[in-house]
Design an enzyme around this catalytic site. Sequence first.
Site, PDB file in Angstrom:
ATOM      1  N   ARG A 194      -1.440  -8.359 -21.067  1.00 24.10           N
ATOM      2  CA  ARG A 194      -2.321  -8.111 -22.219  1.00 24.10           C
ATOM      3  C   ARG A 194      -1.792  -7.001 -23.132  1.00 24.10           C
ATOM      4  NH1 ARG A 194      -5.912  -4.275 -21.926  1.00 24.10           N
ATOM      5  NH2 ARG A 194      -7.645  -5.368 -22.905  1.00 24.10           N
ATOM      6  N   GLU A 198       1.814  -8.135   8.534  1.00 19.29           N
ATOM      7  CA  GLU A 198       1.852  -6.663   8.635  1.00 19.29           C
ATOM      8  C   GLU A 198       2.729  -6.058   7.551  1.00 19.29           C
ATOM      9  OE1 GLU A 198      -0.816  -7.342  10.756  1.00 19.29           O
ATOM     10  OE2 GLU A 198      -0.337  -5.187  10.551  1.00 19.29           O
ATOM     11  N   PRO A 248       0.823  -1.217   0.000  1.00 20.38           N
ATOM     12  CA  PRO A 248       0.000   0.000   0.000  1.00 20.38           C
ATOM     13  C   PRO A 248       0.855   1.265   0.000  1.00 20.38           C
ATOM     14  CG  PRO A 248      -0.762  -1.545   1.676  1.00 20.38           C
ATOM     15  CD  PRO A 248       0.565  -2.057   1.178  1.00 20.38           C
TER      16      PRO A 248
HETATM   17  C1  4FV Z   1      -1.464  -4.067  -1.220  1.00 13.41           C
HETATM   18  C2  4FV Z   1      -2.135  -3.041  -1.895  1.00 13.41           C
HETATM   19  C3  4FV Z   1      -1.770  -4.584   0.119  1.00 13.41           C
HETATM   20  C4  4FV Z   1      -0.498  -5.077   3.072  1.00 13.41           C
HETATM   21  C5  4FV Z   1       0.021  -5.955   4.156  1.00 13.41           C
HETATM   22  C6  4FV Z   1      -0.295  -7.251   2.183  1.00 13.41           C
HETATM   23  C7  4FV Z   1      -1.055  -5.979   2.020  1.00 13.41           C
HETATM   24  C8  4FV Z   1       0.152  -7.326   3.589  1.00 13.41           C
HETATM   25  N1  4FV Z   1      -0.476  -4.501  -2.010  1.00 13.41           N
HETATM   26  N2  4FV Z   1      -1.549  -2.898  -3.120  1.00 13.41           N
HETATM   27  N3  4FV Z   1      -3.207  -2.327  -1.485  1.00 13.41           N
HETATM   28  N4  4FV Z   1      -0.862  -5.437   0.670  1.00 13.41           N
HETATM   29  O1  4FV Z   1      -2.789  -4.212   0.723  1.00 13.41           O
HETATM   30  O2  4FV Z   1      -0.548  -3.779  -3.153  1.00 13.41           O
HETATM   31  O3  4FV Z   1       1.491  -7.637   3.572  1.00 13.41           O
END
Ligand code: 4FV
Length: 230
Positions: free
Chosen positions: A153, A115, A88
């Site tokens: 794609r 986490e 994120p």
């Molecule tokens: C996420 C997102 C996402 C966060 C903690 C996986 C999670 C756990 N990845 N875009 N939104 N990852 O939420 O790519 O490790």
Amino acid sequence: MHIDILTLFPQMFDGPFGTGIFKRAVERKLVSVNIHNIRDYTHDKHHTVDDYSYGGGAGMVLKPEPIFEAVESIKPESGEAPIILLTPQGRLFSQQIALELSKYSRLILICGRYEGVDERVHSHLVTDEISIGDYVLSGGELAAMVVIEAVVRLLPGVLGSEVSPLDDSHVAGLLEYPQYTRPAVYRGWSVPEVLLSGNHAQISKWRHEQAILRTLERRPELLDKANLPK
Ligand code: 4FV
């Protein structure tokens, strides 16, 4: 293009990779994928991949060692392969980024869990961090699938000749224009006359106007970025 994926749940990819455009692209050797289980890069009898967070706090953190060892065992000697962590905290994924990534011959994607991953993976191993949106998933696997779907794609030959990914609305930075198919009238709702006219100049003019109007209504912020004639 060759894609390496690091994950604790390799089986999650069976579905998306076993069907449709992707399956066909692999069969036609337009793309190849290797899925690596991070746990295979541990050396203790419990195959430990995570541990408590220094400083306390709920949840576990993915340890750096298995991830570093996995990447170092697969990354190419020569030739550039972006090492991308799905998180994120990454840059927000877009059609532009998909286009950028589609130019590489190799990609390495790291899927976090718990986490997240130890900060030293962010700061000393990965070359790029990508987020698919401002929400929290339980793992990076679904985000990796989204990125791979959008990139593959765009690879030459993946989409049948009849479909050009360059037609995609987001390529021009606009939302897609309304699409219609038979019947011409359904429950009294008619297909716009212009689309039945056969007048292709009129049709593409109408479609462009609709794409702009729809973008104005639903995603006005996209218009600032769209390269529209003044
Ligand atoms: C996420 C997102 C996402 C966060 C903690 C996986 C999670 C756990 N990845 N875009 N939104 N990852 O939420 O790519 O490790």
